[in-house]
Design an enzyme around this catalytic site. Structure first.
Site, PDB file in Angstrom:
ATOM      1  N   ARG A   1      54.674  87.665  40.872  1.00  0.00           N
ATOM      2  CA  ARG A   1      53.443  86.399  40.848  1.00  0.00           C
ATOM      3  C   ARG A   1      53.405  85.615  41.988  1.00  0.00           C
ATOM      4  O   ARG A   1      53.026  85.945  43.035  1.00  0.00           O
ATOM      5  CB  ARG A   1      53.734  85.559  39.523  1.00  0.00           C
ATOM      6  CG  ARG A   1      54.014  86.499  38.365  1.00  0.00           C
ATOM      7  CD  ARG A   1      52.929  87.078  37.691  1.00  0.00           C
ATOM      8  NE  ARG A   1      52.822  87.709  36.382  1.00  0.00           N
ATOM      9  CZ  ARG A   1      52.364  88.932  36.147  1.00  0.00           C
ATOM     10  NH1 ARG A   1      51.569  89.634  36.846  1.00  0.00           N
ATOM     11  NH2 ARG A   1      52.377  89.373  34.822  1.00  0.00           N
TER      12      ARG A   1
ATOM     13  N   ASN B   1      48.642  92.639  42.273  1.00  0.00           N
ATOM     14  CA  ASN B   1      47.664  92.086  41.429  1.00  0.00           C
ATOM     15  C   ASN B   1      47.982  90.513  41.572  1.00  0.00           C
ATOM     16  O   ASN B   1      48.002  89.837  40.106  1.00  0.00           O
ATOM     17  CB  ASN B   1      47.525  92.728  40.046  1.00  0.00           C
ATOM     18  CG  ASN B   1      48.897  92.780  39.258  1.00  0.00           C
ATOM     19  OD1 ASN B   1      49.755  92.621  39.848  1.00  0.00           O
ATOM     20  ND2 ASN B   1      48.632  93.097  37.763  1.00  0.00           N
TER      21      ASN B   1
ATOM     22  N   LYS C   1      48.955 100.710  45.746  1.00  0.00           N
ATOM     23  CA  LYS C   1      48.787 100.783  44.274  1.00  0.00           C
ATOM     24  C   LYS C   1      47.459 101.065  43.579  1.00  0.00           C
ATOM     25  O   LYS C   1      46.580 100.208  43.995  1.00  0.00           O
ATOM     26  CB  LYS C   1      49.317  99.422  43.609  1.00  0.00           C
ATOM     27  CG  LYS C   1      49.316  99.339  42.031  1.00  0.00           C
ATOM     28  CD  LYS C   1      50.281 100.340  41.585  1.00  0.00           C
ATOM     29  CE  LYS C   1      50.008 100.090  39.836  1.00  0.00           C
ATOM     30  NZ  LYS C   1      50.454  99.075  39.054  1.00  0.00           N
TER      31      LYS C   1
ATOM     32  N   HIS D   1      55.079 103.672  35.458  1.00  0.00           N
ATOM     33  CA  HIS D   1      55.263 103.310  33.806  1.00  0.00           C
ATOM     34  C   HIS D   1      54.429 104.508  32.714  1.00  0.00           C
ATOM     35  O   HIS D   1      53.760 104.032  32.183  1.00  0.00           O
ATOM     36  CB  HIS D   1      54.697 102.054  33.633  1.00  0.00           C
ATOM     37  CG  HIS D   1      53.089 101.516  34.082  1.00  0.00           C
ATOM     38  ND1 HIS D   1      52.400 102.368  33.917  1.00  0.00           N
ATOM     39  CD2 HIS D   1      52.726 100.603  34.878  1.00  0.00           C
ATOM     40  CE1 HIS D   1      51.005 101.775  34.231  1.00  0.00           C
ATOM     41  NE2 HIS D   1      51.526 100.819  34.976  1.00  0.00           N
TER      42      HIS D   1
ATOM     43  N   ASP E   1      58.745  97.151  35.506  1.00  0.00           N
ATOM     44  CA  ASP E   1      57.278  96.601  35.353  1.00  0.00           C
ATOM     45  C   ASP E   1      57.339  95.302  34.824  1.00  0.00           C
ATOM     46  O   ASP E   1      56.669  94.908  34.092  1.00  0.00           O
ATOM     47  CB  ASP E   1      56.450  97.576  34.496  1.00  0.00           C
ATOM     48  CG  ASP E   1      54.840  97.297  34.328  1.00  0.00           C
ATOM     49  OD1 ASP E   1      54.603  96.458  35.585  1.00  0.00           O
ATOM     50  OD2 ASP E   1      53.825  97.775  33.883  1.00  0.00           O
TER      51      ASP E   1
ATOM     52  N   HIS F   1      55.052  85.774  32.162  1.00  0.00           N
ATOM     53  CA  HIS F   1      53.964  85.013  31.949  1.00  0.00           C
ATOM     54  C   HIS F   1      54.599  83.744  31.508  1.00  0.00           C
ATOM     55  O   HIS F   1      55.706  83.631  31.305  1.00  0.00           O
ATOM     56  CB  HIS F   1      53.097  85.586  30.824  1.00  0.00           C
ATOM     57  CG  HIS F   1      52.390  86.718  31.152  1.00  0.00           C
ATOM     58  ND1 HIS F   1      51.162  86.849  32.060  1.00  0.00           N
ATOM     59  CD2 HIS F   1      52.469  88.297  30.858  1.00  0.00           C
ATOM     60  CE1 HIS F   1      50.809  87.927  32.248  1.00  0.00           C
ATOM     61  NE2 HIS F   1      51.457  88.827  31.660  1.00  0.00           N
TER      62      HIS F   1
ATOM     63  N   PRO G   1      48.755  90.890  28.774  1.00  0.00           N
ATOM     64  CA  PRO G   1      49.828  91.883  28.658  1.00  0.00           C
ATOM     65  C   PRO G   1      51.007  91.663  29.758  1.00  0.00           C
ATOM     66  O   PRO G   1      50.765  91.186  30.594  1.00  0.00           O
ATOM     67  CB  PRO G   1      48.982  93.124  28.793  1.00  0.00           C
ATOM     68  CG  PRO G   1      47.893  92.523  29.700  1.00  0.00           C
ATOM     69  CD  PRO G   1      47.500  91.121  29.401  1.00  0.00           C
TER      70      PRO G   1
HETATM   71 ZN   LIG Z   1      52.838  96.714  36.821  1.00  0.00          ZN
END
Ligand SMILES: [Zn+2]
Length: 429
Positions: free
Chosen positions: A66, A96, A149, A226, A293, A297, A311
């Site tokens: 993050r 991401n 990725k 994953h 993974d 959050h 998720p």
């Molecule tokens: Zn991931």
């Protein structure tokens, strides 16, 4: 000179033996057979313990740290402190973020942040976008970048053949989130529909799609991350590519999501029948690596409504002790732990100078105690995400200490101690 001395059992590709390992100025300087009387600034003497084993530093191939605009969820500092608490010494950071790591400017900021804040060694995967396609070559040249990725919403960029050409030219990895995008129905209104329609076939079809496209273009380095589906594992082997799975797919099945958003993750948890097949694939040596993974959050975000909550499961502190637990129960051998967390990740990342107790190798060491138990409570976690699907679960193993670049960064009795000077892939390849 800064010297750390480790005395006790070690495990690497030469097997299990009792040794004395000397790390000086970040590098393994000498290794002696048996226990030798040598002093140092820090001496970790486990010579009388048969339950404590040192491995070359564990690698987590897949983690979301993050930071940037999502620093309230996790930062590079908090996430890598969590990593060393979990025995991890190298992390693969996913792109991401907000903003996404899909251009040179964001990549430079990310690397700077890692060098300043990280408690582990690191490398970065970059995202591709049509808007910044001209940046891809420059990003792939960067020694801190392991590869691309590939998210489901970006499969279409592979229609641009130059992506394969650049991956081959710079010998970088294509790491794939395997879910076939045109089969994912994100418009389902009921949670059960979202999960069932996003079923395991979608994953296997994606492995076939990207596997075939990569094979046709002669791409050697493709990794499916994953995976949840035993058939995806078999299919990836058909192409000669590698796979990892995560502890949550090995431990839980999808019924848990109905009462608790903490279990919401993409790809979703599967049926008990598939979970147990996947677990057996792990035991039979068909899975190359286990990654976390780790996807943290805010606590409030994950205690809200299952339909709208984000998720992701946070587990970077769990992977190694879970595999240690399976060793303590007799399911896995030390060789399996070594292959899943060190040898195969090194092979996937093409790290030629890593994964062994040899003179001249960077001093990354993960020390596991199989004679103790770790019970999970939010307040023992180092991640900023103080909740866990593993709450109240106990694992029959502990991380005794973690050394990164010759610096004792974590000790079970003292917590995180010192910050290392993190380095990246080019130091190992
Ligand atoms: Zn991931």
């Amino acid at each position: 000179m800064n010297r750390i001395v480790y005395k006790g059992l070690i495990y690497d590709r030469n097997g299990l033996r009792k040794s004395t390992v000397i790390i000086e100025d970040g590098i393994i300087a000498r290794i002696y057979d048996g226990i030798v009387d040598i002093s140092g600034e820090i001496v970790l003497d486990y010579s009388n313990y048969n339950s404590i084993v040192a491995f070359p530093g564990f690698i987590d191939l897949h983690i979301h740290l993050r930071d940037f605009n999502y620093a309230y969820k996790e930062t590079i500092e908090s996430g890598t402190k969590a990593a060393v608490h979990g025995g991890i010494t190298i992390v693969g950071d996913m792109p991401n973020t907000s903003p996404r790591i899909d251009n040179q400017s964001v990549l430079s900021k990310r690397i700077k942040l890692f060098k300043e804040k990280s408690y582990t060694d690191f490398y970065i995967y970059v995202d591709v976008s049509i808007e910044s396609i001209s940046d891809i070559e420059d990003m792939l040249k960067n020694p801190h970048v392991a590869g691309i990725k590939l998210y489901p919403d970006k499969y279409y960029v592979l229609a641009n053949e130059s992506i394969f050409h650049l991956l081959k030219k710079y010998d970088k990895l294509l790491i794939v989130h395997p879910e076939e995008p045109y089969l994912i129905n994100i418009f389902e209104e009921e949670l059960i529909e979202q999960i069932i329609k996003r079923d395991y076939h979608i994953e296997a079809i994606a492995v076939n799609h990207i596997g075939l496209a990569s094979e046709i273009h002669g791409l050697k380095r493709v990794h499916f991350t994953h995976v949840t589906n035993p058939y995806s594992v078999l299919l990836s082997k058909r192409y000669g590519y590698t796979v990892d799975t995560c502890p949550h797919y090995l431990m839980f099945s999808y019924e848990r999501i109905f009462n608790n958003c903490k279990y919401k993750v993409l790809p979703p948890l599967r049926t008990e029948a598939h979970r147990s097949l996947l677990f057996n694939m792990l035991l039979s040596g068909n899975i190359d690596a286990v990654s976390s993974d780790h996807a943290p959050h805010g606590v409030l975000e994950k205690t809200c409504c299952p339909m709208t909550c984000p998720p992701g499961i946070n587990g970077v502190e769990i992977t190694a002790i879970y595999l240690g637990h399976l060793y303590s129960l007799g399911y896995l051998g030390l060789k399996d732990i070594y292959e899943l967390l060190v040898f195969n990740p090194s092979r996937i990342l093409n790290l030629k100078h890593y994964g062994n107790f040899s003179k001249g190798i960077r001093g990354n060491i993960s020390i596991v105690n199989f004679g103790c138990t770790t019970c999970i409570k939010p307040d023992i976690l180092y991640t900023r995400a103080k909740y866990s699907v593993y709450d109240n679960m106990c694992f029959k193993s502990c991380i005794e200490a973690t050394i990164v670049g010759g610096v004792l960064v974590y000790h079970r009795l003292k917590g995180t101690i010192n910050k290392p000077n993190p380095v990246s892939l080019n130091n190992f390849s």
